[in-house]
Design an enzyme around this catalytic site. Sequence first.
Site, PDB file in Angstrom:
ATOM      1  N   LYS A  18      -2.650   6.531   1.384  1.00  0.00           N
ATOM      2  CA  LYS A  18      -2.454   6.975   2.759  1.00  0.00           C
ATOM      3  C   LYS A  18      -1.510   8.182   2.763  1.00  0.00           C
ATOM      4  O   LYS A  18      -0.326   8.064   3.076  1.00  0.00           O
ATOM      5  CB  LYS A  18      -1.918   5.816   3.603  1.00  0.00           C
ATOM      6  CG  LYS A  18      -2.668   5.696   4.914  1.00  0.00           C
ATOM      7  CD  LYS A  18      -2.388   4.403   5.620  1.00  0.00           C
ATOM      8  CE  LYS A  18      -2.779   4.520   7.067  1.00  0.00           C
ATOM      9  NZ  LYS A  18      -4.222   4.572   7.330  1.00  0.00           N
TER      10      LYS A  18
ATOM     11  N   GLU B  55     -16.528   6.098   4.177  1.00  0.00           N
ATOM     12  CA  GLU B  55     -15.829   5.658   5.394  1.00  0.00           C
ATOM     13  C   GLU B  55     -15.709   6.858   6.323  1.00  0.00           C
ATOM     14  O   GLU B  55     -16.213   7.933   6.025  1.00  0.00           O
ATOM     15  CB  GLU B  55     -14.445   5.087   5.047  1.00  0.00           C
ATOM     16  CG  GLU B  55     -13.512   6.096   4.390  1.00  0.00           C
ATOM     17  CD  GLU B  55     -12.076   5.587   4.243  1.00  0.00           C
ATOM     18  OE1 GLU B  55     -11.599   4.868   5.136  1.00  0.00           O
ATOM     19  OE2 GLU B  55     -11.440   5.937   3.245  1.00  0.00           O
TER      20      GLU B  55
ATOM     21  N   ARG C  46       0.834  -1.209   0.000  1.00  0.00           N
ATOM     22  CA  ARG C  46       0.000   0.000   0.000  1.00  0.00           C
ATOM     23  C   ARG C  46       0.865   1.254   0.000  1.00  0.00           C
ATOM     24  O   ARG C  46       0.526   2.245  -0.649  1.00  0.00           O
ATOM     25  CB  ARG C  46      -0.943  -0.029   1.199  1.00  0.00           C
ATOM     26  CG  ARG C  46      -2.021   1.024   1.136  1.00  0.00           C
ATOM     27  CD  ARG C  46      -3.080   0.809   2.198  1.00  0.00           C
ATOM     28  NE  ARG C  46      -2.536   0.900   3.545  1.00  0.00           N
ATOM     29  CZ  ARG C  46      -3.217   0.612   4.655  1.00  0.00           C
ATOM     30  NH1 ARG C  46      -4.480   0.187   4.564  1.00  0.00           N
ATOM     31  NH2 ARG C  46      -2.685   0.733   5.843  1.00  0.00           N
TER      32      ARG C  46
HETATM   33  C1  PLP Z   1      -5.295   3.749   7.597  1.00  0.00           C
HETATM   34  C2  PLP Z   1      -6.701   4.015   7.233  1.00  0.00           C
HETATM   35  C3  PLP Z   1      -7.712   3.049   7.408  1.00  0.00           C
HETATM   36  C4  PLP Z   1      -7.480   1.715   8.092  1.00  0.00           C
HETATM   37  O1  PLP Z   1      -6.592   0.882   7.405  1.00  0.00           O
HETATM   38  P1  PLP Z   1      -5.944  -0.377   8.130  1.00  0.00           P
HETATM   39  O2  PLP Z   1      -4.971  -0.888   7.120  1.00  0.00           O
HETATM   40  O3  PLP Z   1      -7.007  -1.341   8.436  1.00  0.00           O
HETATM   41  O4  PLP Z   1      -5.287   0.142   9.381  1.00  0.00           O
HETATM   42  C5  PLP Z   1      -8.991   3.357   6.975  1.00  0.00           C
HETATM   43  N1  PLP Z   1      -9.297   4.554   6.435  1.00  0.00           N
HETATM   44  C6  PLP Z   1      -8.354   5.512   6.264  1.00  0.00           C
HETATM   45  C7  PLP Z   1      -8.750   6.813   5.664  1.00  0.00           C
HETATM   46  C8  PLP Z   1      -7.030   5.282   6.659  1.00  0.00           C
HETATM   47  O5  PLP Z   1      -6.119   6.232   6.501  1.00  0.00           O
END
Ligand code: PLP
Length: 337
Positions: free
Chosen positions: A184, A220, A82
Site C-alpha cells: 500500500k 483488481e 500489511r
Molecule cells: C487498500 C486497497 C484495497 C482494499 O483493501 P482493504 O484492506 O480491504 O481495505 C484494494 N486494492 C488496493 C489497490 C488498495 O490499495
Amino acid sequence: MEKKNIDWSNLGFGYVQTDYRYVSNYKDGAWDAGTLTTDATITMSECACVLQYAQTVFEGMKAYTTEEGKTVCFRPDLNAERMIQSCQRMKMPVFPKERFLDAIYQTVKANAAWVPPFGSGASLYLRPYMFGSDAIIGVKPANEFQFRVFGTPVGPYFKGGVRPLTLRVSDLDRAAPRGTGHIKAGLNYAMSLYNIVEAHEQGYDENLYVDSATRTHIEETGGANILFVTKDGKLVVPKSDTILPSITRRSLVQVAKDYLNLEVEERVVGVDELGDFAEAGLCGTAAVISPIGKIVDHGKEYTYAGMGTVVEKLYKTLTGIQMGTIPAPEGWIMVIE
Ligand SMILES: *Cc1c(COP(=O)(O)O)cnc(C)c1O
C-alpha cells in the site's frame, strides 16, 4: 461522552478535521514514544524524501459503533502487518505491530465524539501512514520518518441506495510483475490518477486492471479487489502476486466458507471468463462490497446482477459481524473502551 453535532447520515467521503491525531517520529535509528496532538499540520524540509521521491505508505480502516454501543475496529492487526510489509518493500523502518494497535486505540479513544452512532451507517475512517521526512536529494531512503494516524468521519457508502458500478478494462497498467502492486504505497495511487480521471470523463466508475505481463488475467481496480460469483453460486477471487491483499477480500473468503458454506476458488481468472459470471463486486474497507453492474472490455459488454443473491449475503454477513449483530470469528474485533 457526547457525540459531535453532525448530520452523520449525510456525510460524504471527505476529510473532516477531528480533534486528535497520533504522531511518532523516527530519528537516529529509533522511534520516539509517540503522542497525541491537536496540530493537524506537518512542517518539514522542502526537500523531504516523501516530497521528492514519494517514500510513503499508508493504511485504511474504520472504527464504528456496534449495536451494543461499543466502539470497535475491524481486524486492525492485519493493517499493522500489511503496513510492515509495505515498509519493508519501501526501505522504511517498521512501526511495531503492538505500537500500531496502541496508536489506533489512542486515536479512536481521543476522538470518541467523532465515532458515528450505530444505525447511522457512518463510521470513523482511520488513516495510518508513514513518510520519509528529512532532506534527500541524491536518490536513497530517508533517515528520518514520521508515523501518523488521523481519523475522519465518513458517511454511509450506499447513501441514496446501491448503484451498481460500471467498469472498463484498462489499457494502462497498475502494477508490474515484481513491482509494488502488492503493497500500500502512495505511488500506486499517484500513477492511477490520470487513468481514473479519464475513466470518469468517459462515464465509467472504475478501471479494471489486467496483469501487465500477459494482459490476459483479471487483477483488481485502482483501490479495491474484485470478486465474482459463478452461475452455480461459487465465489471466485483472482489470485496474483501483483494484487493488493485486501483485508475485506480475505475476510469475505472466510465468511463465504465458514458462514455461508459456499465453495470458494482463489485462482487466476482470465479476461476471457468475464462472460461466465452471474455476479461481481468490488471489495475494500470503504464499501465492504460494491456490486458491479457492467464491465466493458473494448466494446464487449458483460452484465452482472448488481446486488445479487450471493453478493448481498456476503455483504450482510460481513457487515453484521462488524456491527456486532452476527458473532465474529475470534480476534476479528478490537474493542475500544
Ligand atoms: C487498500 C486497497 C484495497 C482494499 O483493501 P482493504 O484492506 O480491504 O481495505 C484494494 N486494492 C488496493 C489497490 C488498495 O490499495
